[in-house]
Every structure is written in structure tokens, then in C-alpha cells.
Design an enzyme around this catalytic site. Structure first.
Site, short mmCIF file in Angstrom:
data_model
loop_
_atom_site.label_atom_id
_atom_site.label_comp_id
_atom_site.label_asym_id
_atom_site.label_seq_id
_atom_site.Cartn_x
_atom_site.Cartn_y
_atom_site.Cartn_z
N PHE A 1 43.61 -19.45 -34.19
CA PHE A 1 44.57 -19.26 -33.41
C PHE A 1 44.56 -17.76 -32.43
O PHE A 1 45.25 -17.86 -31.55
CB PHE A 1 45.85 -19.35 -34.08
CG PHE A 1 46.58 -18.11 -34.75
CD1 PHE A 1 47.23 -17.45 -33.96
CD2 PHE A 1 46.33 -17.77 -35.93
CE1 PHE A 1 47.75 -16.11 -34.26
CE2 PHE A 1 47.00 -16.71 -36.68
CZ PHE A 1 47.55 -15.86 -35.77
N GLU B 1 44.56 -26.03 -34.29
CA GLU B 1 45.55 -26.89 -34.00
C GLU B 1 46.91 -26.13 -33.63
O GLU B 1 47.68 -26.65 -32.76
CB GLU B 1 45.98 -27.76 -35.25
CG GLU B 1 46.43 -26.98 -36.50
CD GLU B 1 45.43 -26.35 -37.40
OE1 GLU B 1 44.21 -26.20 -36.84
OE2 GLU B 1 45.52 -26.50 -38.52
N CYS C 1 41.45 -9.47 -35.72
CA CYS C 1 40.68 -9.20 -36.90
C CYS C 1 40.12 -7.66 -36.85
O CYS C 1 39.52 -7.19 -37.88
CB CYS C 1 39.61 -9.96 -37.06
SG CYS C 1 38.27 -9.96 -35.47
N LYS D 1 35.89 -27.41 -32.32
CA LYS D 1 37.04 -27.82 -32.77
C LYS D 1 37.95 -26.50 -32.88
O LYS D 1 38.00 -25.68 -33.46
CB LYS D 1 36.76 -28.18 -34.28
CG LYS D 1 38.04 -29.15 -34.77
CD LYS D 1 39.40 -28.30 -35.00
CE LYS D 1 39.44 -27.49 -36.22
NZ LYS D 1 40.85 -27.03 -36.03
N SER E 1 40.15 -17.21 -41.17
CA SER E 1 40.37 -16.35 -42.51
C SER E 1 39.35 -16.37 -43.23
O SER E 1 38.50 -17.20 -43.55
CB SER E 1 41.65 -16.67 -43.05
OG SER E 1 41.32 -18.35 -43.52
N GLU F 1 44.77 -8.50 -46.18
CA GLU F 1 44.87 -8.91 -44.58
C GLU F 1 46.32 -9.04 -44.49
O GLU F 1 46.69 -10.09 -44.68
CB GLU F 1 44.11 -9.64 -44.11
CG GLU F 1 44.17 -9.58 -42.46
CD GLU F 1 43.01 -10.48 -41.91
OE1 GLU F 1 42.84 -11.77 -42.57
OE2 GLU F 1 42.55 -10.31 -40.93
#
Ligand code: NAD
Length: 502
Positions: free
Chosen positions: A167, A194, A299, A191, A244, A393
Site C-alpha cells: 500500500f 487492495e 520500508c 496485483k 511485509s 517494524e
């Protein structure tokens, strides 16, 4: 819905703006997911309201996209690279034409500020430029290995490839993969997350407008079901994943077991080491920008400052910079209420365990601003490496400061992290910088740099639990990932007494 009926995103400010429902892009047309598949709201995190919706596709939708990509493959593979690249040139010009519109779209679906969104789209353009330059570098080596005998290497496409993206960079991360994969002659199924489907929707439309033939790039929206269908599909040859560590590890294992080529980038805990001789202003502003930029949802964010010896003045200055960040202006929103709750938990636990909260972002989480999902910049001092916020994280605007007496102790703290995306040293000493650069356990390192993302053509990729698979995702490594080398040995000499070894 035809291409022309997909309207541009009309927002020109942070004001709440709705957008069309996202649909799958398969074989050059917008399509609904198979009957019975659910849809999910796409939320503008700044306002905490649904700006649109996305289908959660399943195996039948993935299969349709893979079939379209497989059908488009032979003609695309046989299109000369010099012709393929013309489409990427045009796509670059179209992205630049729509730069502001795309930046507002990213800002609205992801929550980051307009300036950060624009920087993301421009970084995507830089990745596209890398792909565009590949025809100038992709001529494989060849050598006369003996009299009349020549060996050469060509880089061949793999077939149908796929990308699964997170995302936090809806526009840029797809462009880590698409240029190299498409230039190499592969066809592709993307892909996207979402949570942020619209960056991919606009990318598909722009590539189409640039002249990409139907079926060469397809977009299937969804979550776990769509990912599993892609990973299990027999006709998908390679998958790039960014997300992740938990999911990267799962996807890597599942895809590798089917014999696919997999490169799966995961999460991170990046350490910035600060030596006592570091420049006060540069270090404090750079570390704050790294920790709080994109609301810490990067990240490559500086999640942990390892303060070596007496660097109190730098810590005080960093906290002061943090206090100056304006919510909504300098700091964007958090992707979801669940993320806000997770970040809050980390701070509460650390405080209970003895960490000192120098700057507290929790107030913003409670009050909200404009009804959205917010967390203010947070600085925690005296964090221990074993505290959850010292080693996990957090993925929010939280800087955890870990104190170390010596440089070796600081390096040992960094080395103990299971992740290995980024590590930096702040110092004015070349010797200290070199000592640290030779010892940190990370793939992307910096000297006096807070976000050591390598600019293209230097490739992006971490080590350890930040990446599963071989090689990096961008740069020349990206091209190698989406291709397989063919070695050809040719004999043109007619002497019968010669072998290929002569
Ligand atoms: P995520 O792992 O939740 O999702 C990534 C992708 O996996 C999405 O497309 C999602 O739909 C899919 N997915 C989610 N759950 C799944 C499941 N159970 N099975 C199969 N697929 C699933 O990551 P996110 O929250 O979207 O992104 C943030 C994470 O991504 C952070 O950990 C961040 O560090 C990481 N990230 C890493 C890099 C890198 O280069 N290493 C870059 C950007 C983001």
C-alpha cells in the site's frame, strides 16, 4: 467501461473527492470480477471516508488475466526491443503530462502529502527511465572462443510474469517491476494492494494510451485469494513481491515450491548510527525527515537511531525538529485505524518498559484531524534493542533512540536485527564511515544519508529477512530477474579436424 470513460481524478487539493469504482484491466478492457466476488471500500486515510471501492478478485479473474497475458506473449516477445521501448518513452511523457493528477490520486488513496506523492510519481519516472535505457545495455556479450567458434549470450523473456505490491507506494513500486519486465519481452499481471488500487488503474490506462497492446499488461485487484491464485498458477513463470516480511516469506515459499522464479521484498528495521562528531543540523534534520517522511510508512524509514556516546545535543535537536512538523502539511495520514492502534500499542509498551517519550504523537491519534487516521511524530529515548519498538517494524512516525557506549556496540545492535534493508552512519570522519560501512548487515547503506535508497541504475534490495530470493528488484538486476540467459555456441569454420575445444 472503455478507456475513454475512465475519467481523470479531479482533485486539486486535499478536499475529499470520490473516484470511480476500480475494475480489473484484462486484455485491454475494464472488467468486473467474477460474479459473487466481494468488493471492498477504498478509504481516503486523511478523511477516514470511502473514496471508492475495489473488487476482491478470485482464481477465475486471475486465470482470465493470465490467459490474456499468455495470448499476448508471442507477439510481444517477437516485437523488437527497440520498438517495445518506444511505448515506454510515450508512457513516461504521459505520466509527466498527468504528474499533478497522479500525485493527487496517490495522496488521496494513500494519505501521504502532495509533495511526497509527487516525489513518488517522479521516482516512478526514474525507474521507467532505467527500463528505457535497457536496450542500450542489453546487447549480450559475445566472444570468438576458438578459430571460427563464437559464444554469445542473449537474454530471453520468461513468459507471463506477475507483480504483487504493497500500500505504501501505489505508483512507484509497480514501476520497480514493469519497465524491466516488459522491455525484456514478458507479459504481465499486476496485483496491487487492495488498499490503494488506483495507482495501478491509472498506470494501466496510461500504458494503454501509450500504445501497449492488449493483454501485455493486466491488472487484477484483490487480496489473499488473488495472490494465492497467481502464485499457484501454472502459467505464471516469475513473481516479484513487495510487502511485509510475514507475507513475503509465505509467498516466496509457496511460489518457489511450484518452481517459479521468486523475488520477495519484505519489511525492515533500519538503524541510523550517530557518532559524536556528526554535524548537528544535517544529522537532526535528516534523521527526522527519514523517520517521519511518509508518516514513517516506508520500508527505508529511520526507525532506530543508535546514539553512540554523547550525542545529547543531536537528540535534543532531532526532537525539536519533530515538534515542528505540522500534521497534515509536513506529515501525512496513517493508512488505517488498525495501523494507528498498532503504533499506539508500541509506544504504550515502550513507555511502560522504561523508555522516555520525548515527543508524543499519541495525542494526534486520539483527536484526529479532519476525521482521518493520524499519528504525530514521536521520539522515544532509552529504548532497549529487545523492546518490541526497538526490534520490530512499527511502520509509523516513530523514532526509537537506542543508546550505545561504543561504535562496536552500535554495530552489534544493528547486526542483531533479523532485517537488513538499510543502515546509515552519521559522522564527519571518513575512517568511522568506512569502518561502519564494512560491518553493517544491510543491503542499502548510507553515509550522512537518512534514506539510502540507491538512485537508478543502482539496484534496490535489502538483505536477510528484508528480502527472499536472489538479486535486487530494480536496475540491471531487475532485467536479469525477468530474463533467462541463453548461451549460443556457433561454428562457422569448415575445418573437419577442429572440435569446439580447439
Ligand atoms: P502486506 O504484506 O500486508 O501486503 C502486500 C501485498 O500482499 C498486498 O498486495 C496484499 O494484498 C498481499 N497480501 C496481504 N496479506 C496476504 C496474505 N495473507 N496472503 C497473500 N497475500 C497477501 O504489506 P503492506 O501492509 O501492504 O505494505 C507494508 C509492508 O511492505 C511493510 O512491511 C513495508 O516494510 C513493506 N515494504 C517493503 C519494501 C521493500 O522494498 N522491502 C517496499 C515497500 C514496502
Amino acid at each position: 467501461m472503455s478507456t475513454s470513460t475512465l475519467p481523470p481524478f479531479p482533485a486539486k487539493s486535499y478536499d475529499f473527492t470520490e473516484y470511480v469504482p476500480a475494475r480489473n484491466w484484462i486484455d485491454g478492457a475494464w472488467r468486473d470480477a467474477a460474479e459473487g466476488r466481494p468488493r471492498e471500500a477504498v478509504t481516503n486515510p486523511r478523511h477516514g471516508k470511502a473514496m471508492g471501492s475495489t473488487p476482491l478478485s478470485g482464481a477465475a479473474d486471475v486465470d482470465a488475466a493470465v490467459k490474456a497475458a499468455a495470448a499476448a506473449y508471442p507477439a510481444w516477445r517477437d516485437t523488437p526491443m527497440k520498438e517495445r521501448v518506444q511505448i515506454l518513452y510515450r508512457a513516461k511523457a504521459l505520466i509527466e503530462r498527468d504528474l499533478d493528477e497522479l500525485s493527487w490520486l496517490v495522496s488521496h488513496e494513500n494519505g501521504k502529502t502532495f509533495a511526497e506523492s509527487k516525489a513518488e510519481v517522479l521516482k516512478g519516472v526514474e525507474c521507467l527511465e532505467m527500463g528505457i535505457s535497457i536496450p542500450n545495455m542489453a546487447a549480450g556479450p559475445q566472444l570468438d572462443v576458438s578459430r571460427g567458434i563464437k559464444c554469445e549470450t542473449t537474454f530471453e523473456p520468461l513468459g507471463v510474469c506477475a507483480g504483487i505490491t504493497p500500500f505504501n507506494f501505489p505508483f512507484m513500486v509497480p514501476l520497480w517491476m514493469l519497465p524491466q519486465a516488459l522491455i525484456a519481452g514478458n507479459t504481465f499481471v499486476l496485483k496491487p494492494s487492495e488498499k490503494v488500487p488506483y495507482g495501478a488503474v491509472r498506470l494501466a490506462q496510461l500504458f494503454h494510451e501509450a500504445g501497449l497492446p492488449a493483454g501485455v499488461l493486466n491488472v487484477v485487484h484483490g487480496g489473499k485469494d488473488a495472490v494465492e491464485a497467481l502464485v499457484d498458477h501454472a502459467d505464471v513463470k516469475a513473481i516479484g513481491f513487495v510487502g511485509s516480511t510475514t507475507i513475503a516469506r509465505l509467498v516466496y515459499g509457496r511460489g518457489s515450491a511450484t518452481g517459479k522464479r521468486m523475488l520477495c521484498l519484505g519489511g525492515a528495521k533500519n538503524h541510523l548510527l550517530v557518532a559524536p562528531d556528526a554535524d548537528l543540523e544535517l544529522t537532526s534534520t535528516t534523521i527526522a525527515a527519514s523517520a517521519f517522511g511518509c508518516a514513517g510508512q516506508r520500508c527505508m524509514a529511520a526507525a532506530a537511531m543508535v546514539a553512540v556516546g554523547d550525542v545529547q545535543a543531536i537528540i535534543d535537536a532531532t526532537a525539536e525538529v519533530a515538534r515542528g512538523y505540522r500534521l497534515g502539511e509536513d506529515l501525512g495520514a496513517i493508512i488505517s485505524p488498525e495501523s494507528v492502534a498498532r503504533i499506539t500499542r508500541y509506544i504504550d509498551e515502550a513507555e511502560k518498559a522504561g523508555a522516555k517519550v520525548l515527543v508524543d504523537g499519541r495525542k494526534a491519534a486520539v483527536e484526529g484531524a479532519d476525521g482521518g487516521y493520524w499519528f504525530g511524530p514521536t521520539v522515544l529515548d532509552h529504548v532497549l534493542p529487545e523492546m518490541p519498538c526497538g526490534c520490530e517494524e512499527v511502520f509509523g512516525p516513530v523514532l526509537s533512540i537506542i543508546r550505545a557506549k561504543t561504535l562496536d556496540e552500535a554495530i552489534a545492535i544493528e547486526n542483531a536485527s533479523p532485517y537488513g534493508n538499510a543502515a546509515s552512519i552519521f559522522t564527519q570522519s571518513g575512517g568511522v564511515a568506512r569502518y561502519v560501512m564494512e560491518r553493517v548487515n544491510a543491503g542499502m547503506c548510507g553515509v550522512n544519508v537518512g534514506v539510502p535508497v540507491p538512485r537508478e541504475p543502482f539496484a534496490f534490495g535489502g538483505w536477510n529477512d528484508s528480502k527472499f530470493g536472489h538479486g535486487d528488484i530494480t536496475g540491471w538486476d531487475g532485467f536479469r530477474f525477468w530474463t533467462r540467459p541463453r548461451k549460443i555456441t556457433s561454428r562457422w569454420a569448415q575445418q573437419k579436424d577442429m572440435t569446439w575445444m580447439s
